[in-house]
Design an enzyme around this catalytic site. Structure first.
Site, short mmCIF file in Angstrom:
data_model
loop_
_atom_site.label_atom_id
_atom_site.label_comp_id
_atom_site.label_asym_id
_atom_site.label_seq_id
_atom_site.Cartn_x
_atom_site.Cartn_y
_atom_site.Cartn_z
NE ARG A 1 72.10 62.94 -9.37
CZ ARG A 1 71.24 61.96 -8.84
NH1 ARG A 1 71.22 61.61 -7.87
NH2 ARG A 1 70.30 61.48 -9.75
CB SER B 1 69.37 64.97 -14.25
OG SER B 1 68.62 63.97 -14.10
CD GLU C 1 73.78 65.87 -11.92
OE1 GLU C 1 74.37 64.92 -10.95
OE2 GLU C 1 73.66 65.55 -13.06
N1 EPU Z 1 58.46 64.51 -15.27
C1 EPU Z 1 57.84 65.43 -15.96
N2 EPU Z 1 58.28 65.73 -17.30
C2 EPU Z 1 59.10 65.02 -17.69
C3 EPU Z 1 59.76 63.96 -17.23
C4 EPU Z 1 59.47 63.61 -15.69
O1 EPU Z 1 57.10 66.18 -15.51
O2 EPU Z 1 59.49 65.46 -18.85
C5 EPU Z 1 57.84 64.27 -14.04
C6 EPU Z 1 57.20 63.07 -13.91
O3 EPU Z 1 55.63 63.23 -13.19
C7 EPU Z 1 57.83 62.05 -12.74
C8 EPU Z 1 58.86 62.99 -11.94
O4 EPU Z 1 59.09 64.12 -12.99
O5 EPU Z 1 56.92 61.62 -11.98
C9 EPU Z 1 60.14 62.43 -11.80
O6 EPU Z 1 60.92 62.03 -13.03
P1 EPU Z 1 61.84 60.70 -13.24
O7 EPU Z 1 61.12 59.70 -12.22
O8 EPU Z 1 62.21 60.50 -14.54
O9 EPU Z 1 62.90 61.36 -11.92
P2 EPU Z 1 63.77 62.77 -11.86
O10 EPU Z 1 63.28 63.36 -10.90
O11 EPU Z 1 63.28 63.48 -13.09
C10 EPU Z 1 65.68 61.70 -10.64
C11 EPU Z 1 67.11 61.83 -11.19
C12 EPU Z 1 67.85 60.93 -12.16
C13 EPU Z 1 67.14 59.52 -11.59
C14 EPU Z 1 65.81 59.65 -11.50
C15 EPU Z 1 65.42 58.19 -11.02
C16 EPU Z 1 68.17 64.05 -10.45
C17 EPU Z 1 68.70 65.26 -10.92
N3 EPU Z 1 67.66 62.81 -11.32
O12 EPU Z 1 65.14 62.30 -12.04
O13 EPU Z 1 68.98 60.86 -12.29
O14 EPU Z 1 67.57 58.50 -12.71
O15 EPU Z 1 65.60 60.41 -10.55
O16 EPU Z 1 65.62 58.06 -9.80
O17 EPU Z 1 67.93 63.61 -9.12
C18 EPU Z 1 70.86 61.95 -13.52
O18 EPU Z 1 71.26 62.39 -12.13
O19 EPU Z 1 71.69 62.21 -14.37
C19 EPU Z 1 69.50 61.02 -13.49
C20 EPU Z 1 69.31 60.66 -14.56
#
Ligand code: EPU
Length: 339
Positions: free
Chosen positions: A152, A233, A332
């Protein structure tokens, strides 16, 4: 001029003036006309928090155009809608952008924060970025290596290179990507959500099927900015040392952890959404702003929220996560103005 239609959090900040920039000719003229007057660049405003009036001329980067060669070299103007470009490239028969489907925003904004999702980052596909240099008054071409991409991040959001928020040096005009003809492309489906989407399928999915799955996952998990204001995010997933990650997982065995990349094997990313949810914020509301009830990493504007209220909520979350886990969550999106 009110900017509420120019940012996806739908924050009602004002700017002195808004100008659409649709050609290099226009950029040359605007550079001469503005001189040292404050300026600020926006794409679709899908990664900014406008928390106070912008004492600046806002330049909307709207340079258009897209083309792709037979061997998959894609060139696109900064103003092209990112998701539109992804779907167009698939329609032309090229794979490579399918994991990045449905990310809101413009093509020119994509390199600024090195957008990434479902195991692919823009930096995996970029070969060059062209930008207008307001200082030297000419176009500059950056190779992918020059862009300083990391999680990012890029030089285009580094104040040491880009300068202060109201005097940015570079306006991205065009990006170049290397894609692959679909017939000989390998798809990336290692991210847990994608793996389970295709678990029942013996054959590897096509790039179009991966795009469809990514779109379905995003629609299920993330709020559509057309329905409810948000910037995706709100915090980065924090990076911690392997030692700290091991200690954390002893205390919290269900804390999700991911590898960072090949150059950071001593570190590990942990889930900011999980940390925030464990502090009790999922679905929380403070007046007209809140935390999305489907994903704890997304702050939302329920309608009449302001940038100040969003920042106050973000601060409250940061304090709670530090108090409970000793981890600082770095925002972010870019805050404008930024002092
Ligand atoms: N989770 C929770 N609570 C929640 C949501 C998620 O505990 O409310 C846990 C879940 O267990 C899940 C893990 O967090 O396994 C990861 O969640 P998710 O797959 O939604 O990914 P993220 O790490 O929260 C990142 C990126 C997103 C991107 C997704 C998919 C960042 C800051 N965010 O989110 O990017 O779409 O992975 O690759 O790296 C963005 O940058 O705006 C964005 C949406």
């Amino acid at each position: 001029m009110n900017l509420s239609q120019h940012n996806t959090l739908r924050l009602p900040a004002r700017a002195d003036r808004v100008i659409q920039v649709d050609s290099i000719q226009a950029l040359t003229e605007i550079t001469a006309a503005l001189g040292q007057a404050p300026r600020c660049i926006l794409g679709a405003g899908s990664n900014v928090v406008l928390h106070a009036p912008l004492a600046a001329t806002v330049l909307l980067a709207r340079l258009m155009g897209r083309q792709i060669t037979e061997d998959g070299r894609l060139t696109a103007g900064a103003g092209e809608d990112w998701h539109g470009l992804v779907m167009w490239s698939l329609g032309q028969g090229f794979a490579g952008l399918e994991n990045l489907a449905l990310i809101p925003g413009t093509t020119g904004a994509a390199p600024v924060q090195n957008i990434g999702a479902y195991g692919v980052e823009l930096s995996d596909r970029v070969t060059a970025v062209t930008a207008w240099d307001f200082q030297d008054k000419k176009l500059v071409r950056f190779s992918a290596g020059d862009c300083g991409f990391s999680y990012r991040h890029s030089i285009f959001r580094d104040p040491a290179i880009q300068g202060p928020w109201d005097q940015p040096r570079y306006l991205i005009t065009e990006i170049e990507l290397q894609l692959r003809p679909m017939a000989n492309a390998q798809v990336e489906i290692n991210y847990a959500d994608l793996k389970s989407a295709f678990a029942h399928q013996a054959q590897p999915p096509s790039a179009q099927e991966v795009a469809d799955a990514v779109i379905a996952i995003r629609r299920r998990k993330l709020p559509d900015p057309n329905d409810i204001g948000n910037v995706g995010s709100f915090f980065k997933n924090p990076m911690v040392s392997q030692l700290q990650a091991r200690n954390l997982s002893l205390l919290h065995p269900d804390l999700p952890q991911y590898p960072v990349d090949a150059s950071h094997h001593d570190q590990c990313k942990i889930s900011a959404a999980w940390l925030i949810e464990r502090c009790g914020f999922k679905g929380a509301r403070r007046g007209d702003v809140g935390v999305h009830d489907g994903h704890a990493l997304v702050l939302v504007n329920h309608g009449g929220g302001t940038g100040r209220e969003i920042l106050a909520l973000a601060h409250e979350i940061q304090q709670a996560v530090v108090a409970k886990f000793g981890i600082f969550l770095e925002p972010e999106p870019i805050f404008l103005p930024h002092h």
